[in-house]
Design a protein around this motif. Structure first.
Motif, PDB file in Angstrom:
ATOM      1  N   GLU A 152       0.776  -1.272  -0.052  1.00  9.75           N
ATOM      2  CA  GLU A 152       0.027   0.015  -0.128  1.00  9.75           C
ATOM      3  C   GLU A 152       0.695   1.231  -0.043  1.00  9.75           C
ATOM      4  OE1 GLU A 152      -3.570   1.883  -0.262  1.00  9.75           O
ATOM      5  OE2 GLU A 152      -3.353  -0.451  -0.249  1.00  9.75           O
ATOM      6  N   LYS A 153       1.979   1.248   0.654  1.00  8.56           N
ATOM      7  CA  LYS A 153       2.813   2.322   0.704  1.00  8.56           C
ATOM      8  C   LYS A 153       3.465   2.616  -0.806  1.00  8.56           C
ATOM      9  CE  LYS A 153       4.194   2.224   5.664  1.00  8.56           C
ATOM     10  NZ  LYS A 153       5.195   1.765   6.852  1.00  8.56           N
ATOM     11  N   LYS A 154       4.003   1.423  -1.229  1.00 10.40           N
ATOM     12  CA  LYS A 154       4.573   1.538  -2.450  1.00 10.40           C
ATOM     13  C   LYS A 154       3.386   2.044  -3.531  1.00 10.40           C
ATOM     14  CE  LYS A 154       8.602   0.161  -1.886  1.00 10.40           C
ATOM     15  NZ  LYS A 154       9.736   1.135  -1.959  1.00 10.40           N
ATOM     16  N   ARG A 155       2.203   1.741  -3.347  1.00  8.67           N
ATOM     17  CA  ARG A 155       1.156   2.028  -4.312  1.00  8.67           C
ATOM     18  C   ARG A 155       0.848   3.558  -4.143  1.00  8.67           C
ATOM     19  NH1 ARG A 155      -3.921  -1.511  -3.804  1.00  8.67           N
ATOM     20  NH2 ARG A 155      -2.319  -3.003  -4.515  1.00  8.67           N
ATOM     21  N   GLU A 156       1.058   4.096  -2.831  1.00  4.12           N
ATOM     22  CA  GLU A 156       0.706   5.478  -2.761  1.00  4.12           C
ATOM     23  C   GLU A 156       2.005   6.226  -3.382  1.00  4.12           C
ATOM     24  OE1 GLU A 156       0.385   6.175   1.497  1.00  4.12           O
ATOM     25  OE2 GLU A 156      -1.788   5.231   1.561  1.00  4.12           O
ATOM     26  N   GLU A 157       3.141   5.655  -2.894  1.00 11.64           N
ATOM     27  CA  GLU A 157       4.208   6.460  -3.617  1.00 11.64           C
ATOM     28  C   GLU A 157       4.011   6.580  -5.197  1.00 11.64           C
ATOM     29  OE1 GLU A 157       7.942   4.467  -2.125  1.00 11.64           O
ATOM     30  OE2 GLU A 157       7.370   5.139  -0.118  1.00 11.64           O
ATOM     31  N   TRP A 158       3.990   5.490  -5.892  1.00 11.16           N
ATOM     32  CA  TRP A 158       4.026   5.459  -7.384  1.00 11.16           C
ATOM     33  C   TRP A 158       2.703   6.075  -7.803  1.00 11.16           C
ATOM     34  CZ3 TRP A 158       8.279   4.656  -9.620  1.00 11.16           C
ATOM     35  CH2 TRP A 158       8.942   3.895  -9.363  1.00 11.16           C
ATOM     36  N   GLY A 159       1.494   6.331  -6.928  1.00 11.60           N
ATOM     37  CA  GLY A 159       0.513   7.173  -7.400  1.00 11.60           C
ATOM     38  C   GLY A 159       0.813   8.553  -7.438  1.00 11.60           C
ATOM     39  N   LYS A 160       1.631   9.001  -6.311  1.00 14.88           N
ATOM     40  CA  LYS A 160       2.205  10.492  -6.236  1.00 14.88           C
ATOM     41  C   LYS A 160       2.942  10.599  -7.477  1.00 14.88           C
ATOM     42  CE  LYS A 160       1.918  10.765  -1.390  1.00 14.88           C
ATOM     43  NZ  LYS A 160       2.774  11.297  -0.190  1.00 14.88           N
ATOM     44  N   VAL A 161       3.705   9.788  -7.858  1.00 20.29           N
ATOM     45  CA  VAL A 161       4.583   9.897  -8.982  1.00 20.29           C
ATOM     46  C   VAL A 161       3.683   9.954 -10.230  1.00 20.29           C
ATOM     47  CG1 VAL A 161       6.413   8.775 -10.405  1.00 20.29           C
ATOM     48  CG2 VAL A 161       6.459   8.778  -8.012  1.00 20.29           C
ATOM     49  N   LEU A 162       2.771   8.969 -10.331  1.00 19.37           N
ATOM     50  CA  LEU A 162       1.848   8.908 -11.443  1.00 19.37           C
ATOM     51  C   LEU A 162       1.151  10.264 -11.599  1.00 19.37           C
ATOM     52  CD1 LEU A 162       0.885   7.391 -13.906  1.00 19.37           C
ATOM     53  CD2 LEU A 162      -1.053   6.455 -12.436  1.00 19.37           C
ATOM     54  N   ASP A 163       0.597  11.007 -10.551  1.00 22.04           N
ATOM     55  CA  ASP A 163      -0.217  12.273 -10.275  1.00 22.04           C
ATOM     56  C   ASP A 163       0.873  13.366 -11.037  1.00 22.04           C
ATOM     57  OD1 ASP A 163      -2.409  10.992  -9.603  1.00 22.04           O
ATOM     58  OD2 ASP A 163      -1.819  11.311  -7.304  1.00 22.04           O
ATOM     59  N   ASN A 164       2.242  13.266 -10.615  1.00 24.53           N
ATOM     60  CA  ASN A 164       3.035  14.483 -11.034  1.00 24.53           C
ATOM     61  C   ASN A 164       3.300  14.432 -12.484  1.00 24.53           C
ATOM     62  OD1 ASN A 164       3.434  15.379  -8.572  1.00 24.53           O
ATOM     63  ND2 ASN A 164       5.191  13.662  -8.178  1.00 24.53           N
ATOM     64  N   TYR A 165       3.363  12.945 -13.207  1.00 24.35           N
ATOM     65  CA  TYR A 165       3.513  13.111 -14.415  1.00 24.35           C
ATOM     66  C   TYR A 165       2.026  13.575 -15.269  1.00 24.35           C
ATOM     67  CZ  TYR A 165       7.953  10.426 -14.275  1.00 24.35           C
ATOM     68  OH  TYR A 165       9.352  10.096 -14.137  1.00 24.35           O
ATOM     69  N   LYS A 166       1.075  13.091 -14.706  1.00 27.55           N
ATOM     70  CA  LYS A 166       0.022  13.518 -15.182  1.00 27.55           C
ATOM     71  C   LYS A 166      -0.216  14.862 -15.227  1.00 27.55           C
ATOM     72  CE  LYS A 166      -3.104   9.539 -14.317  1.00 27.55           C
ATOM     73  NZ  LYS A 166      -4.159   9.008 -13.503  1.00 27.55           N
ATOM     74  N   ALA A 167       0.075  15.594 -14.061  1.00 31.43           N
ATOM     75  CA  ALA A 167       0.077  17.288 -14.151  1.00 31.43           C
ATOM     76  C   ALA A 167       1.213  17.630 -15.103  1.00 31.43           C
ATOM     77  CB  ALA A 167       0.655  17.643 -12.896  1.00 31.43           C
ATOM     78  N   GLU A 168       2.151  17.018 -15.339  1.00 33.48           N
ATOM     79  CA  GLU A 168       3.490  17.753 -16.498  1.00 33.48           C
ATOM     80  C   GLU A 168       2.656  17.459 -17.725  1.00 33.48           C
ATOM     81  OE1 GLU A 168       6.823  15.565 -15.934  1.00 33.48           O
ATOM     82  OE2 GLU A 168       7.338  16.766 -13.903  1.00 33.48           O
ATOM     83  N   MET A 169       1.976  16.224 -17.926  1.00 33.52           N
ATOM     84  CA  MET A 169       1.419  16.255 -19.337  1.00 33.52           C
ATOM     85  C   MET A 169       0.209  17.180 -19.258  1.00 33.52           C
ATOM     86  SD  MET A 169       1.125  12.037 -19.554  1.00 33.52           S
ATOM     87  CE  MET A 169       0.127  12.024 -20.992  1.00 33.52           C
ATOM     88  N   GLU A 170      -0.485  17.638 -18.425  1.00 28.24           N
ATOM     89  CA  GLU A 170      -1.496  18.510 -18.643  1.00 28.24           C
ATOM     90  C   GLU A 170      -0.989  19.778 -18.778  1.00 28.24           C
ATOM     91  OE1 GLU A 170      -3.992  18.308 -15.205  1.00 28.24           O
ATOM     92  OE2 GLU A 170      -4.714  16.374 -15.722  1.00 28.24           O
ATOM     93  N   GLU A 171      -0.084  20.258 -18.293  1.00 26.10           N
ATOM     94  CA  GLU A 171       0.774  21.347 -18.574  1.00 26.10           C
ATOM     95  C   GLU A 171       1.260  21.653 -19.870  1.00 26.10           C
ATOM     96  OE1 GLU A 171       4.230  24.398 -16.489  1.00 26.10           O
ATOM     97  OE2 GLU A 171       3.690  22.051 -15.571  1.00 26.10           O
ATOM     98  N   VAL A 172       1.755  20.498 -20.290  1.00 26.17           N
ATOM     99  CA  VAL A 172       2.293  20.563 -21.940  1.00 26.17           C
ATOM    100  C   VAL A 172       1.166  20.697 -22.620  1.00 26.17           C
ATOM    101  CG1 VAL A 172       3.470  19.134 -23.389  1.00 26.17           C
ATOM    102  CG2 VAL A 172       4.090  19.075 -21.265  1.00 26.17           C
ATOM    103  N   GLU A 173       0.014  20.040 -22.393  1.00 26.92           N
ATOM    104  CA  GLU A 173      -1.086  20.019 -23.349  1.00 26.92           C
ATOM    105  C   GLU A 173      -1.540  21.499 -23.451  1.00 26.92           C
ATOM    106  OE1 GLU A 173      -3.946  17.463 -22.088  1.00 26.92           O
ATOM    107  OE2 GLU A 173      -2.879  15.527 -23.003  1.00 26.92           O
ATOM    108  N   ILE A 174      -1.599  22.097 -22.165  1.00 27.30           N
ATOM    109  CA  ILE A 174      -2.107  23.480 -22.092  1.00 27.30           C
ATOM    110  C   ILE A 174      -1.266  24.558 -22.729  1.00 27.30           C
ATOM    111  CG2 ILE A 174      -2.736  25.543 -20.686  1.00 27.30           C
ATOM    112  CD1 ILE A 174      -3.405  23.251 -18.489  1.00 27.30           C
TER     113      ILE A 174
END
Length: 364
Positions: A152-174
């Motif tokens: 569960e801890k690893k899932r939360e950590e990788w979830g945060k990393v995935l959210d960061n990548y999603k935010a970067e992709m959204e910023e690039v799209e904008i």
């Protein structure tokens, strides 16, 4: 452990079975193997039964090694110092003792296998070090729970990393949408409408004015961001002061208050996740709206060009209509004159009288 324990039992062939008083019964499952093996009379077994016994012993060894790894992980988590101290020396000593025992067993087995010392003292020592099934089950359950917590801890950590990548992709799209919008506005305002009709080149003053407007807009945005940054710094300083005050008053905080704060934190995190989901949905809707808006803008541009073309055609047709109207007026005047001439000629023809033949002859 599950894969090994769920294997089907191996049926042993009954080839020349010795008497029951000479050897204990041999079954396929490792838990029913006779222990210890020093009590077995290997001379009474056939070669095939010895092979099967060897396989069963290997299976039991694998099971015991898996159990040992599980218990070692539990002990490493509970008391890591004991593992660090005992692990290095005991492994080597255990290897040396096992090698010596195998060599001695081979030498003694060849000479006389029945002349061995009783192993009741070893059995008592093993009984003292053996865990009960309830203890094993409890250790396995705790290890499974610990493993789930780590997952569960690893899932939360990788979830945060995935959210960061999603935010970067959204910023690039904008950013891409902004660049496309700026390119479209430049083509619309400069390339399309800032062309000199006489020379066919782009007017430099319009280009300079366009870039000056863009620079002023960027300066305004920078000023807004600067003011926002200043307000955020002030808010940050206030929060730091509040945090220091709370740290100074931290002795008053009880465990119940801390648990309540954790519960509230989880509730707020769930609300934040819901708001993030709604924000993503709104961003997707806005993206679709921008796509539809761009489509209608393109359609409007094509219709505008068509309307301009039609306006030019209408102007040409009006000029042709004026020319035709003038020509029709001239033709109408000429037709009136022709009619008057025709009437005059018709009158003259009616009034004309041919002289008689006799008058013609008299004139001649």
């Amino acid at each position: 452990m599950d894969e090994l324990s769920l294997q089907p039992p191996i049926a042993l062939p009954s080839v020349r079975p010795p008497p029951e008083n000479q050897r204990p019964p041999l079954t396929s499952h490792p838990s029913f193997l006779p222990a210890p093996t020093e009590d077995l009379d290997f001379d009474s077994y056939t070669s095939l039964e010895l092979v099967r016994l060897h396989e069963e012993l290997l299976r039991k060894t694998r099971l015991l090694s898996l159990e040992n790894s599980l218990f070692e992980s539990f002990l490493r988590r509970v008391d890591p110092h004991s593992i660090a101290v005992e692990g290095t020396g005991r492994d080597k000593e255990r290897e040396r003792e096992e090698a010596a025992e195998r060599a001695g067993a081979e030498r003694e087995g060849r000479s006389d296998r029945k002349k061995r010392k009783p192993a009741h003292t070893q059995r008592e020592a093993q009984k003292l070090m053996t865990l009960t099934p309830d203890q094993k089950s409890e250790i396995a359950t705790r290890e499974v729970e610990e493993l789930r917590d780590e997952i569960e801890k690893k899932r939360e950590e990788w979830g945060k990393v995935l959210d960061n990548y999603k935010a970067e992709m959204e910023e690039v799209e904008i950013r891409m949408d902004e660049i496309k919008k700026a390119s479209y506005e430049f083509k619309r305002d400069i390339v399309g409408s800032a062309v000199n009709p006489r020379t066919g080149k782009i007017i430099a003053e319009r280009v300079l004015r366009y870039y000056e407007d863009k620079i002023r807009a960027k300066d305004a945005i920078i000023e807004k961001i600067r003011l926002k940054n200043a307000t955020l710094k002030v808010t940050k300083n206030k929060l730091h002061l509040q945090l220091k005050q709370k740290e100074e008053m931290g002795e008053v905080l009880h465990a119940i208050d801390f648990d309540q704060l954790q519960i509230e934190n989880k509730q707020y995190l769930s609300k934040i996740e819901e708001r993030n989901g709604e924000l993503l949905k709104l961003k997707m809707i806005s993206g679709n709206t921008v796509q539809v808006l761009n489509y209608y803008k393109k359609k409007l541009q094509t219709l505008t060009t068509q309307s301009q073309h039609l306006r030019t055609e209408i102007a040409l047709r009006r000029e042709q209509l004026q020319k035709l109207t003038m020509e029709s007026e001239v033709v109408a005047g000429e037709s009136v004159k022709a009619e008057q001439l025709h009437e005059r000629l018709v009158g003259q023809m009616e009034e004309y009288r041919v002289p008689s033949v006799m008058d013609y002859a008299a004139v001649k």
